[in-house]
Design a protein around this motif. Structure first.
Motif, PDB file in Angstrom:
ATOM      1  N   THR A  50       0.826  -1.203   0.000  1.00 43.94           N
ATOM      2  CA  THR A  50       0.000   0.000   0.000  1.00 43.94           C
ATOM      3  C   THR A  50       0.861   1.254   0.000  1.00 43.94           C
ATOM      4  O   THR A  50       0.647   2.182  -0.791  1.00 43.94           O
ATOM      5  N   ALA A  51       1.853   1.275   0.883  1.00 47.64           N
ATOM      6  CA  ALA A  51       2.737   2.442   0.971  1.00 47.64           C
ATOM      7  C   ALA A  51       3.492   2.646  -0.342  1.00 47.64           C
ATOM      8  O   ALA A  51       3.705   3.774  -0.782  1.00 47.64           O
ATOM      9  N   LYS A  52       3.891   1.559  -0.981  1.00 44.52           N
ATOM     10  CA  LYS A  52       4.617   1.634  -2.254  1.00 44.52           C
ATOM     11  C   LYS A  52       3.744   2.279  -3.331  1.00 44.52           C
ATOM     12  O   LYS A  52       4.199   3.177  -4.060  1.00 44.52           O
ATOM     13  N   LEU A  53       2.504   1.826  -3.432  1.00 43.70           N
ATOM     14  CA  LEU A  53       1.604   2.407  -4.426  1.00 43.70           C
ATOM     15  C   LEU A  53       1.352   3.887  -4.154  1.00 43.70           C
ATOM     16  O   LEU A  53       1.337   4.700  -5.084  1.00 43.70           O
ATOM     17  N   ALA A 100      -4.625   4.769  -9.872  1.00 42.48           N
ATOM     18  CA  ALA A 100      -5.733   4.734 -10.827  1.00 42.48           C
ATOM     19  C   ALA A 100      -5.473   3.685 -11.911  1.00 42.48           C
ATOM     20  O   ALA A 100      -6.396   2.969 -12.337  1.00 42.48           O
ATOM     21  N   GLN A 101      -4.219   3.579 -12.342  1.00 40.74           N
ATOM     22  CA  GLN A 101      -3.865   2.569 -13.340  1.00 40.74           C
ATOM     23  C   GLN A 101      -4.137   1.162 -12.816  1.00 40.74           C
ATOM     24  O   GLN A 101      -4.674   0.305 -13.526  1.00 40.74           O
ATOM     25  N   LYS A 102      -3.793   0.936 -11.549  1.00 44.42           N
ATOM     26  CA  LYS A 102      -4.014  -0.387 -10.955  1.00 44.42           C
ATOM     27  C   LYS A 102      -5.508  -0.708 -10.870  1.00 44.42           C
ATOM     28  O   LYS A 102      -5.910  -1.859 -11.095  1.00 44.42           O
ATOM     29  N   VAL A 103      -6.325   0.292 -10.551  1.00 44.26           N
ATOM     30  CA  VAL A 103      -7.772   0.065 -10.508  1.00 44.26           C
ATOM     31  C   VAL A 103      -8.263  -0.369 -11.884  1.00 44.26           C
ATOM     32  O   VAL A 103      -9.058  -1.314 -12.014  1.00 44.26           O
ATOM     33  N   GLY A 104      -7.783   0.318 -12.917  1.00 44.64           N
ATOM     34  CA  GLY A 104      -8.166  -0.057 -14.280  1.00 44.64           C
ATOM     35  C   GLY A 104      -7.733  -1.464 -14.636  1.00 44.64           C
ATOM     36  O   GLY A 104      -8.500  -2.245 -15.218  1.00 44.64           O
ATOM     37  N   GLU A 105      -6.500  -1.804 -14.289  1.00 42.89           N
ATOM     38  CA  GLU A 105      -5.980  -3.140 -14.578  1.00 42.89           C
ATOM     39  C   GLU A 105      -6.791  -4.221 -13.871  1.00 42.89           C
ATOM     40  O   GLU A 105      -7.133  -5.251 -14.465  1.00 42.89           O
ATOM     41  N   GLU A 106      -7.099  -3.976 -12.598  1.00 44.94           N
ATOM     42  CA  GLU A 106      -7.843  -4.972 -11.827  1.00 44.94           C
ATOM     43  C   GLU A 106      -9.268  -5.115 -12.345  1.00 44.94           C
ATOM     44  O   GLU A 106      -9.831  -6.224 -12.327  1.00 44.94           O
ATOM     45  N   THR A 111      -9.681  -0.135  -5.226  1.00 44.35           N
ATOM     46  CA  THR A 111     -10.685   0.926  -5.228  1.00 44.35           C
ATOM     47  C   THR A 111     -10.703   1.636  -3.880  1.00 44.35           C
ATOM     48  O   THR A 111     -10.799   2.867  -3.809  1.00 44.35           O
ATOM     49  N   THR A 112     -10.602   0.858  -2.808  1.00 40.29           N
ATOM     50  CA  THR A 112     -10.542   1.440  -1.466  1.00 40.29           C
ATOM     51  C   THR A 112      -9.332   2.358  -1.329  1.00 40.29           C
ATOM     52  O   THR A 112      -9.423   3.462  -0.790  1.00 40.29           O
ATOM     53  N   LEU A 113      -8.200   1.917  -1.837  1.00 37.61           N
ATOM     54  CA  LEU A 113      -6.981   2.720  -1.776  1.00 37.61           C
ATOM     55  C   LEU A 113      -7.143   4.011  -2.582  1.00 37.61           C
ATOM     56  O   LEU A 113      -6.743   5.096  -2.119  1.00 37.61           O
ATOM     57  N   LEU A 114      -7.730   3.912  -3.760  1.00 35.80           N
ATOM     58  CA  LEU A 114      -7.944   5.106  -4.585  1.00 35.80           C
ATOM     59  C   LEU A 114      -8.826   6.117  -3.863  1.00 35.80           C
ATOM     60  O   LEU A 114      -8.525   7.322  -3.838  1.00 35.80           O
TER      61      LEU A 114
END
Length: 209
Positions: free
Chosen positions: A136-139, A148-154, A181-184
Motif C-alpha cells: 500500500t505504501a509503495k503504491l 488509478a492505473q491499478k484500478v483499471g488493470e484490476e 478501489t478502497t486505496l484510490l
C-alpha cells in the motif's frame, strides 16, 4: 439527539441498555442504567452502567482500559430500553471476547461485510504512517496516477476472469479490485461510506419513482 422522557418506573429505576458496535453492528453487551449512569454516560462519552452486583456506577473499561466510546444513544418506542452505539477500545467481554456472546456468536451478513470498514482503516493508517515493505505504501509513493492505473488493470482482470476462469479466480480478482478501489478513494480523501450513501440514494430515488 435529545432522548425522550424515559420510563424509569418499569424496572424500579433501571433501564436495559443494549450496546452495539458502531462500526460492525455487532451487539456487544447488555447492561442496566439508572438516571445517574445515563447522565455519566452522556457527560463522559463512555458507557457507564449501574452495577447490580457492585451496587454502584461502573464504567465499562475502568479497570481494563477497554472503554466503550459513545457515538449515539436512542430509546425504543416504549421508552423503556436504550440502544447505545459505541466504538470499543478492546474486548467488550471480561473473558476477552469481542462480545459477551463469546467467540462463536452468530454473525449477521452486515458483520461479514464490516471487514471493508476495517480494510479502509488499515489503508488509511498505511497512508498516514507508511510501514517499510508495505505494498500500500509503495503504491501511494508512486502517486495517484499509478493507483488509478491499478484500478483499471484490476477491473479488466475481473471482467476477463468472469468469462474465462473459475468462481474462485473471480472472487480473487474481485477482492483485488475492491482493495485497489478502497486505496484510490482514501488517496483522494474519500470513503466507501460515501459510495454506499450514493447507492442508497439512487435506490431511494428509484423506489420513490
Amino acid at each position: 439527539m435529545k432522548l425522550p422522557t424515559l420510563d424509569w418506573d418499569k424496572m424500579n429505576g433501571l433501564i436495559p441498555a443494549i450496546v452495539q458496535d458502531a462500526s460492525t453492528g455487532a451487539v456487544l453487551m447488555l447492561g442496566y442504567m439508572n438516571r445517574d449512569a445515563l447522565a455519566a454516560t452522556e457527560a463522559a462519552g463512555r458507557v457507564t452502567f449501574w452495577s447490580r452486583s457492585k451496587n454502584r456506577l461502573w464504567t465499562k473499561g475502568e479497570t481494563s482500559g477497554d472503554f466503550l466510546e459513545v457515538c449515539s444513544i436512542a430509546a425504543d418506542c416504549d421508552r423503556g430500553t436504550l440502544l447505545v452505539l459505541a466504538r470499543p477500545a478492546g474486548p467488550a467481554c471480561h473473558l476477552g471476547t469481542a462480545t459477551c456472546w463469546g467467540s462463536d456468536a452468530p454473525r449477521s451478513s452486515a458483520q461479514h461485510l464490516e471487514f471493508l470498514a476495517r480494510l479502509e482503516q488499515i489503508v488509511a493508517q498505511r497512508i498516514a504512517d507508511p510501514p517499510e515493505g508495505s505494498y500500500t505504501a509503495k503504491l501511494v509513493s508512486e502517486g495517484l496516477n499509478r493507483i488509478a492505473q491499478k484500478v483499471g488493470e484490476e477491473g479488466v482482470e475481473l471482467a476477463l476472469a468472469a468469462v474465462t476462469q473459475s468462481d474462485e479466480a473471480i472472487i480473487g480478482e474481485a477482492a483485488d479490485l475492491l482493495y485497489h478501489t478502497t486505496l484510490l478513494l482514501k488517496a483522494k480523501g474519500l470513503s466507501l461510506i460515501q459510495v454506499v450513501a450514493q447507492l442508497e440514494s439512487r435506490h431511494a430515488e428509484k423506489t420513490a419513482g
